[in-house]
Design an enzyme around this catalytic site. Structure first.
Site, PDB file in Angstrom:
ATOM      1  N   HIS A 307     -26.046  24.367  24.907  1.00  0.00           N
ATOM      2  CA  HIS A 307     -26.607  25.865  24.509  1.00  0.00           C
ATOM      3  C   HIS A 307     -27.546  26.275  23.917  1.00  0.00           C
ATOM      4  O   HIS A 307     -28.422  25.289  22.487  1.00  0.00           O
ATOM      5  CB  HIS A 307     -25.693  27.652  23.631  1.00  0.00           C
ATOM      6  CG  HIS A 307     -25.766  28.193  24.167  1.00  0.00           C
ATOM      7  ND1 HIS A 307     -26.664  28.747  23.968  1.00  0.00           N
ATOM      8  CD2 HIS A 307     -25.806  29.374  25.095  1.00  0.00           C
ATOM      9  CE1 HIS A 307     -26.381  30.240  24.127  1.00  0.00           C
ATOM     10  NE2 HIS A 307     -26.115  30.937  24.922  1.00  0.00           N
ATOM     11  N   ASP A 364     -18.580  29.185  28.772  1.00  0.00           N
ATOM     12  CA  ASP A 364     -18.053  29.451  30.138  1.00  0.00           C
ATOM     13  C   ASP A 364     -17.031  28.043  29.962  1.00  0.00           C
ATOM     14  O   ASP A 364     -16.517  27.570  31.097  1.00  0.00           O
ATOM     15  CB  ASP A 364     -18.783  28.409  30.960  1.00  0.00           C
ATOM     16  CG  ASP A 364     -20.335  30.314  31.256  1.00  0.00           C
ATOM     17  OD1 ASP A 364     -19.146  31.227  31.205  1.00  0.00           O
ATOM     18  OD2 ASP A 364     -21.124  29.966  31.003  1.00  0.00           O
TER      19      ASP A 364
HETATM   20  N1  CMC Z   1     -24.242  17.811  29.429  1.00  0.00           N
HETATM   21  C1  CMC Z   1     -25.163  16.491  28.973  1.00  0.00           C
HETATM   22  N2  CMC Z   1     -25.828  16.205  28.237  1.00  0.00           N
HETATM   23  C2  CMC Z   1     -26.210  18.017  27.676  1.00  0.00           C
HETATM   24  C3  CMC Z   1     -25.999  19.233  27.880  1.00  0.00           C
HETATM   25  C4  CMC Z   1     -24.798  18.767  28.704  1.00  0.00           C
HETATM   26  N3  CMC Z   1     -24.351  19.921  28.929  1.00  0.00           N
HETATM   27  N4  CMC Z   1     -26.727  19.827  27.803  1.00  0.00           N
HETATM   28  C5  CMC Z   1     -27.407  19.512  27.469  1.00  0.00           C
HETATM   29  N5  CMC Z   1     -27.613  18.339  27.049  1.00  0.00           N
HETATM   30  C6  CMC Z   1     -28.726  16.877  26.538  1.00  0.00           C
HETATM   31  C7  CMC Z   1     -29.951  17.568  27.052  1.00  0.00           C
HETATM   32  O1  CMC Z   1     -30.144  16.022  28.711  1.00  0.00           O
HETATM   33  C8  CMC Z   1     -30.839  16.821  26.376  1.00  0.00           C
HETATM   34  O2  CMC Z   1     -31.050  15.325  26.384  1.00  0.00           O
HETATM   35  P1  CMC Z   1     -32.080  14.587  25.603  1.00  0.00           P
HETATM   36  O3  CMC Z   1     -32.992  15.674  24.170  1.00  0.00           O
HETATM   37  O4  CMC Z   1     -31.480  13.487  25.515  1.00  0.00           O
HETATM   38  O5  CMC Z   1     -33.818  14.711  26.935  1.00  0.00           O
HETATM   39  C9  CMC Z   1     -30.595  17.686  25.634  1.00  0.00           C
HETATM   40  O6  CMC Z   1     -28.769  17.350  25.527  1.00  0.00           O
HETATM   41  C10 CMC Z   1     -31.141  19.058  25.044  1.00  0.00           C
HETATM   42  O7  CMC Z   1     -30.726  19.657  26.004  1.00  0.00           O
HETATM   43  P2  CMC Z   1     -31.488  20.718  27.147  1.00  0.00           P
HETATM   44  O8  CMC Z   1     -31.713  20.918  28.318  1.00  0.00           O
HETATM   45  O9  CMC Z   1     -33.470  20.736  26.481  1.00  0.00           O
HETATM   46  O10 CMC Z   1     -31.510  22.098  26.375  1.00  0.00           O
HETATM   47  P3  CMC Z   1     -32.022  23.725  26.948  1.00  0.00           P
HETATM   48  O11 CMC Z   1     -31.514  24.057  25.873  1.00  0.00           O
HETATM   49  O12 CMC Z   1     -32.779  23.730  27.705  1.00  0.00           O
HETATM   50  O13 CMC Z   1     -29.913  23.914  27.823  1.00  0.00           O
HETATM   51  C11 CMC Z   1     -28.278  24.476  28.568  1.00  0.00           C
HETATM   52  C12 CMC Z   1     -29.332  24.344  27.434  1.00  0.00           C
HETATM   53  C13 CMC Z   1     -27.381  25.336  28.377  1.00  0.00           C
HETATM   54  C14 CMC Z   1     -29.404  24.688  30.082  1.00  0.00           C
HETATM   55  C15 CMC Z   1     -27.482  23.263  28.484  1.00  0.00           C
HETATM   56  O14 CMC Z   1     -27.296  23.088  27.617  1.00  0.00           O
HETATM   57  C16 CMC Z   1     -27.073  23.387  30.072  1.00  0.00           C
HETATM   58  O15 CMC Z   1     -27.596  22.281  31.055  1.00  0.00           O
HETATM   59  N6  CMC Z   1     -25.254  22.813  29.928  1.00  0.00           N
HETATM   60  C17 CMC Z   1     -24.555  22.663  30.424  1.00  0.00           C
HETATM   61  C18 CMC Z   1     -24.690  24.312  31.394  1.00  0.00           C
HETATM   62  C19 CMC Z   1     -23.883  25.507  30.957  1.00  0.00           C
HETATM   63  O16 CMC Z   1     -22.588  25.296  30.301  1.00  0.00           O
HETATM   64  N7  CMC Z   1     -24.486  26.313  30.723  1.00  0.00           N
HETATM   65  C20 CMC Z   1     -24.207  27.714  30.503  1.00  0.00           C
HETATM   66  C21 CMC Z   1     -24.534  28.094  29.042  1.00  0.00           C
HETATM   67  S1  CMC Z   1     -23.733  29.753  28.363  1.00  0.00           S
HETATM   68  C22 CMC Z   1     -23.602  30.133  29.555  1.00  0.00           C
HETATM   69  C23 CMC Z   1     -24.943  31.627  29.705  1.00  0.00           C
HETATM   70  O17 CMC Z   1     -25.620  31.347  29.274  1.00  0.00           O
HETATM   71  O18 CMC Z   1     -24.655  31.663  30.335  1.00  0.00           O
END
Ligand code: CMC
Length: 428
Positions: A307, A364
């Site tokens: 998140h 989710d």
């Molecule tokens: N699986 C594997 N690796 C992950 C995941 C995941 N679900 N989420 C983040 N990471 C890793 C990412 O690859 C990165 O690694 P590194 O630092 O080595 O490059 C690190 O963790 C930080 O991730 P980020 O993408 O920079 O973080 P963000 O704040 O931009 O993204 C997020 C947040 C929710 C988009 C992301 O965690 C994600 O894609 N999660 C899966 C989709 C999901 O479940 N979304 C629902 C969110 S909650 C409800 C809502 O908002 O509606």
């Protein structure tokens, strides 16, 4: 602590005020930055460090796993309030007394019909259309049948727009599902509670009466409350920025629905279930999918994990996990996918990659399992999220308009070509 931040650019010092929120969060107020520095801007893709507004609606502490609507904890609200009370709280700032709640519900019910011509628009969609696309289109289409602009200086006008959309939206939600399943499009039943009515509109079979199941009513009520607001997330920011151009409430909401649809946001609930289903069909090997999620050359992510704000347990996920056990138990549903989800969660919480990045299950991760046990089709999961988020979007839109926020218009750092003379076609 000082009440100013100092920035030095090319030996020149600039001071900016620090402002403090009611939970002692601190922000540097850079409103004067461009003017004072002769054009310097901040850059922050994804707005990871940027506050877009001041807001008094929802407080979230991602490190401590706290979520409160108007000061009330999500845990207490999910246990003690119903969705309509929470909607009123979010939009108007206080919990309603019985009289206020009854009036609110009566007013919503008096708008629980959409123009029958909306059915013609719905008819033009193929059955294969995703219900989120249908919902966004129909919400936008409502502007054609209702007053398009709201006089935000008139409490009455504002109130009418709010109860109108709260009345009509569940009809669109139910129709988006019924259309896909070839069921007749019907209206609700004003003798029912808001959530009971949603369930009846969605599930009523044309040849039999619909019997309410209190387990389903309670489960949906709780899920909607848990989704009702989450401060400046992607869809809410979209609603606020769309509304900041003084576009009407309904189209601002339609923009929010589109933003919610993506799998990194609300679309994750559908993606989680599809992922769990794929793992099950692949023999239930969770380790294989854990490895894929950690492999940087593989685009696969563990859906329902991580998140932007929570670097600790998402408090909503904690409540939903318990609710999933209860609802499946009460309904007598045994779903192997719940075991896969629990196994995956356990592995991830013990895995160094996830621990280092503070990736925890989000709202989710378990919600789809409950929706599925309730008989809600997978492609409707994000629509249910939208139904829950509706009061939050409305509250945020209303706050933005009442605070007379300026039009949202970020800056950019241009990295393209500098001036070059035009090349005629024979010279290219
Ligand atoms: N699986 C594997 N690796 C992950 C995941 C995941 N679900 N989420 C983040 N990471 C890793 C990412 O690859 C990165 O690694 P590194 O630092 O080595 O490059 C690190 O963790 C930080 O991730 P980020 O993408 O920079 O973080 P963000 O704040 O931009 O993204 C997020 C947040 C929710 C988009 C992301 O965690 C994600 O894609 N999660 C899966 C989709 C999901 O479940 N979304 C629902 C969110 S909650 C409800 C809502 O908002 O509606």
């Amino acid at each position: 602590m000082s009440d100013k931040a100092t920035l030095e650019i090319n030996g020149e010092k600039y001071e900016f005020p620090l402002i403090t929120g009611s939970e002692n969060e601190v922000a540097i107020d850079v409103k004067a930055l461009r003017g004072a520095t002769g054009g310097v801007i901040t850059i922050d893709p994804g707005y990871k460090n940027t506050g877009s507004c001041e807001s008094a609606i929802t407080f979230l502490d991602g490190e401590k796993g706290i979520l409160r609507y108007r000061g009330y904890s999500i845990e207490e609200l999910a246990e003690k309030a119903d969705f309509l009370e929470v909607a009123y709280l979010l939009i108007f700032g206080e919990l309603p007394n019985q009289e206020e709640l009854d009036k609110f519900h009566e007013d919503i019910k008096s708008h629980a019909i959409v123009d029958d011509d909306i059915k013609k628009i719905l008819d033009a969609f193929p059955k294969s259309a995703h219900p989120m696309g249908v919902l966004a289109s129909l919400t936008s289409a409502l502007t054609a049948f209702n007053p398009t602009s709201v006089d935000v200086n008139s409490d009455e006008d504002m109130y009418n727009a709010i109860v109108r959309i709260l009345g009509k939206f569940p009809v669109l939600v139910a129709w988006a599902m019924r259309k896909k399943h070839g069921l007749p499009l019907d209206y609700g039943d004003n003798s029912l509670g808001y959530v009971e009515n949603v369930l009846k509109m969605m599930f009523k079979n044309p040849t039999s009466d619909y019997e309410q199941n209190p387990i389903l009513v309670n489960a949906l009520d709780k899920l909607l409350i848990l989704h009702a607001d989450h401060e400046q997330n992607c869809s809410t920011s979209t609603v606020r920025i769309t509304g900041s151009s003084h576009a009407g409430l309904f189209v601002s909401l339609a923009a929010g629905i589109s933003a919610l649809w993506g799998p990194l946001h609300g679309g994750a609930n559908q993606a989680v279930l599809e992922m769990l289903e794929a793992i099950r069909e692949d023999g239930g090997d969770t380790k294989k999918y854990m490895a894929k999620a950690k492999d940087k050359s593989d685009p696969f992510r563990l859906m329902g994990f991580g998140h932007r704000v929570y670097k600790n347990f998402d408090p909503r996920a904690k409540i939903i996990k318990v609710a999933a056990d209860e609802v499946l138990g009460d309904l007598g549903v045994e779903d192997p996918i719940l075991d896969i989800a629990k196994g995956l969660e356990k592995e991830a919480l013990e895995d160094q990659y996830f621990v280092d990045r503070k990736l925890y299950p989000n709202v989710d991760f378990y919600s789809g399992i409950i929706y599925r046990a309730m008989g809600i089709p997978t492609e409707m999961f994000t629509v249910m999220f939208a139904l829950g988020r509706l009061p939050g979007w409305i509250a945020q839109w209303r706050e933005m308009r009442l605070r007379k926020e300026p039009i949202g218009r970020p800056r950019q750092l241009y990295t393209g070509e500098t001036y070059r003379p035009f090349k005629s076609i024979d010279k290219r």
